[in-house]
Design a protein around this motif. Structure first.
Motif, short mmCIF file in Angstrom:
data_model
loop_
_atom_site.label_atom_id
_atom_site.label_comp_id
_atom_site.label_asym_id
_atom_site.label_seq_id
_atom_site.Cartn_x
_atom_site.Cartn_y
_atom_site.Cartn_z
N THR A 74 47.13 35.03 38.31
CA THR A 74 45.78 35.41 38.70
C THR A 74 45.81 35.91 40.14
O THR A 74 46.62 35.43 40.95
CB THR A 74 44.80 34.23 38.58
N SER A 75 44.93 36.83 40.46
CA SER A 75 44.87 37.40 41.81
C SER A 75 44.03 36.55 42.76
O SER A 75 43.84 36.93 43.91
CB SER A 75 44.28 38.81 41.75
N ASP A 76 43.57 35.38 42.33
CA ASP A 76 42.64 34.58 43.13
C ASP A 76 43.16 34.30 44.54
O ASP A 76 42.42 34.39 45.51
CB ASP A 76 42.36 33.25 42.43
N ASP A 77 44.44 33.95 44.66
CA ASP A 77 45.01 33.59 45.97
C ASP A 77 46.00 34.64 46.48
O ASP A 77 46.84 34.34 47.32
CB ASP A 77 45.70 32.23 45.88
N ALA A 78 45.87 35.87 45.99
CA ALA A 78 46.85 36.90 46.31
C ALA A 78 46.51 37.68 47.59
O ALA A 78 47.30 38.50 48.04
CB ALA A 78 46.98 37.88 45.15
N ASN A 79 45.33 37.46 48.15
CA ASN A 79 44.92 38.14 49.38
C ASN A 79 44.98 39.67 49.26
O ASN A 79 45.46 40.36 50.16
CB ASN A 79 45.79 37.67 50.56
N ILE A 80 44.48 40.18 48.15
CA ILE A 80 44.38 41.63 47.96
C ILE A 80 43.07 42.09 48.59
O ILE A 80 42.00 41.66 48.17
CB ILE A 80 44.42 41.99 46.47
N PRO A 81 43.12 42.96 49.60
CA PRO A 81 41.89 43.32 50.33
C PRO A 81 40.90 44.11 49.48
O PRO A 81 41.28 45.05 48.78
CB PRO A 81 42.41 44.16 51.50
N GLY A 82 39.64 43.70 49.53
CA GLY A 82 38.57 44.44 48.88
C GLY A 82 38.65 44.50 47.37
O GLY A 82 38.20 45.47 46.77
N THR A 102 37.19 47.64 46.69
CA THR A 102 36.55 48.65 47.49
C THR A 102 37.46 49.27 48.53
O THR A 102 37.13 50.34 49.09
CB THR A 102 35.34 48.02 48.24
N ASP A 103 38.58 48.64 48.87
CA ASP A 103 39.43 49.15 49.95
C ASP A 103 40.49 50.12 49.46
O ASP A 103 41.11 50.81 50.27
CB ASP A 103 40.10 47.98 50.68
N PHE A 104 40.76 50.14 48.16
CA PHE A 104 41.74 51.02 47.52
C PHE A 104 43.15 50.92 48.09
O PHE A 104 43.83 51.93 48.26
CB PHE A 104 41.26 52.48 47.57
N PRO A 105 43.66 49.72 48.38
CA PRO A 105 45.07 49.62 48.75
C PRO A 105 45.94 49.89 47.52
O PRO A 105 45.47 49.77 46.38
CB PRO A 105 45.19 48.16 49.19
N LEU A 106 47.19 50.25 47.74
CA LEU A 106 48.15 50.27 46.65
C LEU A 106 48.79 48.88 46.63
O LEU A 106 49.29 48.40 47.65
CB LEU A 106 49.21 51.34 46.87
N VAL A 107 48.78 48.24 45.46
CA VAL A 107 49.25 46.86 45.33
C VAL A 107 50.36 46.79 44.28
O VAL A 107 50.18 47.27 43.16
CB VAL A 107 48.10 45.92 44.93
N GLU A 108 51.48 46.21 44.66
CA GLU A 108 52.56 45.92 43.71
C GLU A 108 52.54 44.42 43.42
O GLU A 108 52.56 43.60 44.33
CB GLU A 108 53.91 46.31 44.29
N ILE A 109 52.54 44.06 42.12
CA ILE A 109 52.48 42.66 41.72
C ILE A 109 53.70 42.33 40.87
O ILE A 109 53.91 42.92 39.80
CB ILE A 109 51.20 42.36 40.91
N ARG A 110 54.53 41.43 41.36
CA ARG A 110 55.71 40.95 40.63
C ARG A 110 55.70 39.42 40.71
O ARG A 110 56.35 38.83 41.58
CB ARG A 110 56.99 41.52 41.23
N PRO A 111 54.98 38.74 39.80
CA PRO A 111 54.84 37.29 39.89
C PRO A 111 56.18 36.54 39.87
O PRO A 111 56.27 35.43 40.41
CB PRO A 111 54.00 36.94 38.66
N ARG A 113 58.88 37.44 41.35
CA ARG A 113 59.59 37.61 42.62
C ARG A 113 59.04 36.56 43.59
O ARG A 113 58.01 36.75 44.23
CB ARG A 113 59.37 39.02 43.16
N THR A 114 59.71 35.44 43.69
CA THR A 114 59.16 34.27 44.38
C THR A 114 58.98 34.48 45.87
O THR A 114 58.08 33.89 46.48
CB THR A 114 60.06 33.05 44.15
N ASP A 115 59.81 35.32 46.51
CA ASP A 115 59.70 35.47 47.96
C ASP A 115 58.52 36.33 48.37
O ASP A 115 57.95 36.13 49.45
CB ASP A 115 61.00 36.04 48.54
N ARG A 116 58.13 37.29 47.54
CA ARG A 116 57.03 38.18 47.88
C ARG A 116 56.40 38.74 46.61
O ARG A 116 56.61 39.90 46.26
CB ARG A 116 57.54 39.31 48.78
N PRO A 117 55.64 37.93 45.89
CA PRO A 117 55.12 38.37 44.59
C PRO A 117 54.12 39.52 44.68
O PRO A 117 53.97 40.28 43.72
CB PRO A 117 54.45 37.12 44.02
N VAL A 118 53.44 39.67 45.82
CA VAL A 118 52.46 40.74 45.98
C VAL A 118 52.75 41.51 47.26
O VAL A 118 52.91 40.91 48.33
CB VAL A 118 51.02 40.18 46.02
#
Length: 206
Positions: A74-82, A102-111, A113-118
């Motif tokens: 879930t993206s709840d704690d992923a700190n994806i802006p907007g 609303t911010d339109f960042p480009l987001v890569e999600i790899r759950p 990948r433990t060191d940097r999943p987002v």
């Protein structure tokens, strides 16, 4: 994948309704489950997990479920802006890429990948309805108003998407798509214009 999935975007309030149905190769239903209301972009990854975003009537963000409907990310704690409305979602391999309002960042999600999943890149392209990725390159398709046929190319730096080219995406005969469905898969953007009888394909890797 040896089977297929179907999904409905809306769930009626106060009703027990499974929008997702999973079928085997012979067409028999093997499972069904609910993914909540206001869901869009249902895409299955290489492991058979279902990804989906939610539009602004449901602030659930981006989710991933197992083939039997268990929530696995879930993206709840992923700190994806907007993140209010998942405008564009691309699933390839075990990863998902998104470009949310609303911010339109480009987001890569790899759950897995433990060191940097987002990972998040700042992006100035607004309103894209589909995104394609290939190596360090990206393409955004769509936009607001007169920019609905816009195709923006960019390259990934450490923190942002740097635009390299802006054009228009047309159908094979040279016309614009008008009302359409769009799906992003890896390096490709699939476009189905009305009357919805065929798909056109843009491939960023070509």
């Amino acid at each position: 994948m040896t089977g297929r999935r179907t999904a409905a975007s809306r769930a009626r309030r106060y009703e027990d309704f499974d929008q997702v149905q999973v079928f085997d190769a012979l067409g028999s239903e093997t499972s069904s489950f609910s993914v909540g209301d206001a869901r869009e972009h249902p895409l299955v990854d290489e492991a058979g997990r279902l990804w989906g975003g939610h539009f602004d009537e449901n602030p659930a963000g981006i989710r991933r479920w197992s083939a039997t409907g268990l929530p696995t990310w879930t993206s709840d704690d992923a700190n994806i802006p907007g993140l209010l409305d998942c405008y564009a979602l691309n699933v390839t391999g075990a990863a998902a890429w998104a470009c949310p309002y609303t911010d339109f960042p480009l987001v890569e999600i790899r759950p897995d990948r433990t060191d940097r999943p987002v990972r998040v890149w700042e992006n100035r392209v607004r309103g894209a309805r589909a995104v394609a990725v290939h190596g360090g390159r990206v393409a955004f398709y769509g936009g607001y108003g007169e920019e609905q046929d816009r195709l923006v190319h960019g390259e990934l730096t450490e923190t942002s998407v740097e635009q390299t080219d802006v054009g228009l995406l047309t159908l094979t005969e040279g016309s614009f798509a008008g009302r359409r469905r769009v799906v992003g898969r890896g390096s490709r953007i699939y476009v189905q214009a009305e009357p919805s009888t065929a798909w056109g394909v843009f491939d960023l890797s070509s």
